[in-house]
Design an enzyme around this catalytic site. Structure first.
Site, PDB file in Angstrom:
ATOM      1  N   ARG A  27     -21.252   7.444  -7.417  1.00 15.09           N
ATOM      2  CA  ARG A  27     -22.517   7.071  -8.066  1.00 15.09           C
ATOM      3  C   ARG A  27     -22.658   7.767  -9.428  1.00 15.09           C
ATOM      4  O   ARG A  27     -22.605   7.150 -10.479  1.00 15.09           O
ATOM      5  CB  ARG A  27     -23.700   7.424  -7.142  1.00 15.09           C
ATOM      6  CG  ARG A  27     -25.013   6.761  -7.532  1.00 15.09           C
ATOM      7  CD  ARG A  27     -25.778   7.401  -8.684  1.00 15.09           C
ATOM      8  NE  ARG A  27     -26.122   8.800  -8.444  1.00 15.09           N
ATOM      9  CZ  ARG A  27     -26.672   9.585  -9.352  1.00 15.09           C
ATOM     10  NH1 ARG A  27     -26.920   9.127 -10.570  1.00 15.09           N
ATOM     11  NH2 ARG A  27     -26.923  10.858  -9.077  1.00 15.09           N
ATOM     12  N   ASP A  28     -22.788   9.089  -9.407  1.00 13.09           N
ATOM     13  CA  ASP A  28     -23.088   9.812 -10.647  1.00 13.09           C
ATOM     14  C   ASP A  28     -21.917   9.755 -11.623  1.00 13.09           C
ATOM     15  O   ASP A  28     -22.110   9.768 -12.843  1.00 13.09           O
ATOM     16  CB  ASP A  28     -23.418  11.278 -10.300  1.00 13.09           C
ATOM     17  CG  ASP A  28     -24.213  11.982 -11.391  1.00 13.09           C
ATOM     18  OD1 ASP A  28     -24.558  11.344 -12.395  1.00 13.09           O
ATOM     19  OD2 ASP A  28     -24.493  13.185 -11.237  1.00 13.09           O
ATOM     20  N   HIS A 219     -27.268  20.851  -7.447  1.00 11.31           N
ATOM     21  CA  HIS A 219     -26.474  19.868  -8.190  1.00 11.31           C
ATOM     22  C   HIS A 219     -26.249  20.423  -9.589  1.00 11.31           C
ATOM     23  O   HIS A 219     -27.158  20.429 -10.412  1.00 11.31           O
ATOM     24  CB  HIS A 219     -27.276  18.549  -8.212  1.00 11.31           C
ATOM     25  CG  HIS A 219     -26.690  17.439  -9.028  1.00 11.31           C
ATOM     26  ND1 HIS A 219     -26.144  16.308  -8.442  1.00 11.31           N
ATOM     27  CD2 HIS A 219     -26.573  17.259 -10.367  1.00 11.31           C
ATOM     28  CE1 HIS A 219     -25.724  15.472  -9.407  1.00 11.31           C
ATOM     29  NE2 HIS A 219     -25.975  16.032 -10.581  1.00 11.31           N
ATOM     30  N   HIS A 221     -24.001  20.809 -13.246  1.00 11.16           N
ATOM     31  CA  HIS A 221     -23.028  20.272 -14.196  1.00 11.16           C
ATOM     32  C   HIS A 221     -22.297  21.458 -14.839  1.00 11.16           C
ATOM     33  O   HIS A 221     -22.870  22.538 -14.984  1.00 11.16           O
ATOM     34  CB  HIS A 221     -23.733  19.428 -15.267  1.00 11.16           C
ATOM     35  CG  HIS A 221     -24.129  18.076 -14.765  1.00 11.16           C
ATOM     36  ND1 HIS A 221     -23.753  16.902 -15.372  1.00 11.16           N
ATOM     37  CD2 HIS A 221     -24.848  17.709 -13.690  1.00 11.16           C
ATOM     38  CE1 HIS A 221     -24.235  15.868 -14.707  1.00 11.16           C
ATOM     39  NE2 HIS A 221     -24.914  16.324 -13.673  1.00 11.16           N
ATOM     40  N   CYS A 252     -22.930  14.145 -19.505  1.00 15.02           N
ATOM     41  CA  CYS A 252     -24.340  14.305 -19.811  1.00 15.02           C
ATOM     42  C   CYS A 252     -24.562  13.701 -21.176  1.00 15.02           C
ATOM     43  O   CYS A 252     -23.877  14.056 -22.131  1.00 15.02           O
ATOM     44  CB  CYS A 252     -24.686  15.795 -19.824  1.00 15.02           C
ATOM     45  SG  CYS A 252     -26.194  16.119 -20.724  1.00 15.02           S
ATOM     46  N   ASN A 261     -20.281  16.735 -13.889  1.00 11.65           N
ATOM     47  CA  ASN A 261     -20.633  17.462 -12.672  1.00 11.65           C
ATOM     48  C   ASN A 261     -19.576  18.513 -12.349  1.00 11.65           C
ATOM     49  O   ASN A 261     -18.427  18.388 -12.757  1.00 11.65           O
ATOM     50  CB  ASN A 261     -20.673  16.481 -11.481  1.00 11.65           C
ATOM     51  CG  ASN A 261     -21.874  15.560 -11.512  1.00 11.65           C
ATOM     52  OD1 ASN A 261     -22.950  15.921 -11.051  1.00 11.65           O
ATOM     53  ND2 ASN A 261     -21.699  14.372 -12.061  1.00 11.65           N
TER      54      ASN A 261
END
Lengths: 331, 331
Positions: A27-28, A219, A221, A252, A261
């Site tokens: 997903r991310d 979570h 990064h 990002c 991430n």
């Protein structure tokens, strides 16, 4: 002379403590990619990840296909993956329509999102935080009716790229409102890589003291190179559950060129060396990570994929035996 | 439920403890580069670093110009830099000839090198470790005659890419032999990025217990993403002095494409956020780091150079005020 603290901290000793890892790459990671990864390849990737020992996999996002075409196949992917017992297959859901689709496609969990920063929430979701909260309240009611558990991801929990610092009480107060509504879990998201270990330890401890029974995910990064250090600081303060992304995918938008991430295989590699129990099979993760460049058309930030594990040894140089013989002859 | 350790560890709290940073970029970084950086640019780079608050700068290496043409201007660079008071200008010296040149050019310190791994020493220096030790003994005698202090860098202190693990006692026993000869400092080098925090904490503690009065430096590479975590584990075990490289320059021949030395500006950024006192001016380091791509002809691994500091804020998107007004109108 050494005047520093020399106590044998448990921060560096896993002692077989269990750490739950959740891969958000499908997903991310994939939502950031220009290329559309074919549906069959997404399914194969999730199926491979399902054999790697992860606690949770964020499979896709039920957003508008116009907004994020890269994930326009959310239903098919979620329906066609082979679900392994014990793994939670979660999906990002931005609104009521997305929740309906995700529940229909049998998501194990819905992951809702809003920001702790008013500016970021407006910039990202085009709503005030209060408007987001009202909208997500309706989503939670729907999910509860369908008996699907809810996780709420709070963006900018460690700072906002436009506002700057976000006070810890603001973060914990937003968490409290969702916990009160029955959220099973809260994710504190370091959306743009602003977290640092001191802050992470304090916020983790604050969360744990206030919400002892809520599943807490961190979570991070790796935008500014502090990803692993933040994970360790958070573990030391009581966390045991982390998002990470295969290959370190997921950039990002505020830091083009910087890393995404925290990288699943790097975190597993480091934590297992430190005697934590991630439950993960690093060989499977590396196999999956090495498929990524072909899928997305470019290299990934994963350093383990490039350098291998620390004990993946190399042969000596071709002339080594000659040099050794010459050295021996010198006595 | 939280069953993990929740003690407030001092590992994440600098408490203004002083950490000494040593930039090895002009030597360890530039020696790996294909391009010859013009001598005047090298001098300007070191001069800029001299204003950044570093404890030590490794200016160059007095190796054979045929072996490492990138540093063939060692004498000129060392002679023409403007030395700032309080900074130690050190130089790598592989042998007696190099030591003579470095002493002649007025190095503040000679940095000698050998490997804790027999295979790596043979592969890298084409001598057995005993042969290296004998040769370095002669170098130390010369330096002592000239009253120039000695640091000894022990390669592969955390593992050898060909042999695998190197026992801690082997590392500490080699250190002991150089300490007995009068070395002021020892650097434990993670030459190919095999160190991990648990191991780092244990070896640092072991070194501190055995050699309380010897200057200890840790030299980490970020090859497998553990650089900052290793620095923090080492600090927690009693170290206060670290090599780092501007821009994260300095690859490892065994891990092409993986990151080099830990990045000076990333380490300073992280440690200062954690309330350590590095004495460094991050703005100056960032200015220096941003000069590197033009000097070396390619991007660097520095993520801070790309992403900026955590509070380098961004403007909201162009349509932000429209969205805000629309959200406000919805009430």
């Amino acid at each position: 002379m050494n005047t520093l603290n020399t106590s044998a901290s448990t921060a560096w000793q896993g002692g077989r403590r269990r750490i739950h890892l959740q891969d958000v790459g499908p997903r991310d990671g994939l939502q950031m990619e220009q290329a559309f990864v074919p549906t069959a390849d997404k399914i194969a990737l999730v199926d491979l990840l399902s054999t790697a020992g992860l606690a949770k996999i964020e499979v896709t996002s039920f957003v508008s296909p116009q907004a994020i075409p890269a994930l326009r196949d959310a239903e098919i992917v979620l329906r066609e993956i082979r679900r392994a017992p014990g793994i939670v297959y979660t999906c990002l859901v931005p609104n009521l329509r997305g929740a309906e689709r995700a529940i229909e496609a049998r998501a194990d969990e819905l992951n809702l999102v809003m920001s702790c920063s008013e500016t970021h929430n407006l910039a990202n979701l085009r709503m005030t935080r209060e408007q987001s909260f009202v909208a997500l309240t309706a989503v939670m009611a729907l999910a509860q009716q369908a008996q699907v558990p809810i996780n709420v991801s709070l963006s900018c929990a460690f700072g906002c790229p436009m506002e700057g610092d976000v006070p810890p009480d603001v973060v914990l107060d937003w968490a409290a409102r969702f916990v009160a509504l029955g959220a099973r879990g809260i994710t504190l998201c370091d959306t743009t890589g602003m977290a640092f270990p001191t802050q992470v330890a304090a916020l983790t401890r604050g969360f744990r003291e206030r919400f002892a029974d809520t599943e807490l995910t961190l979570h991070f990064h790796n935008t500014r190179g502090m990803g692993l250090a933040n994970v360790l600081a958070s573990i030391d303060a009581g966390a045991d559950r982390f998002d990470a992304s295969l290959g370190g995918l997921g950039g990002c938008p505020y830091a083009p060129g910087a890393s995404g991430n925290v990288c699943t295989e790097e975190i597993v590699h480091a934590l297992e060396l430190m005697d934590f129990d991630t439950g993960c099979d690093l060989a499977v993760l590396l196999e999956a990570a090495r498929r990524l460049p072909a899928l997305i058309g470019h290299d990934t930030p994963s350093q383990i994929a490039k350098a291998g594990r620390r004990l993946d040894l190399h042969a000596p140089p071709p002339d080594f035996e000659t040099w050794r013989a010459r050295a021996a002859a010198r006595g």
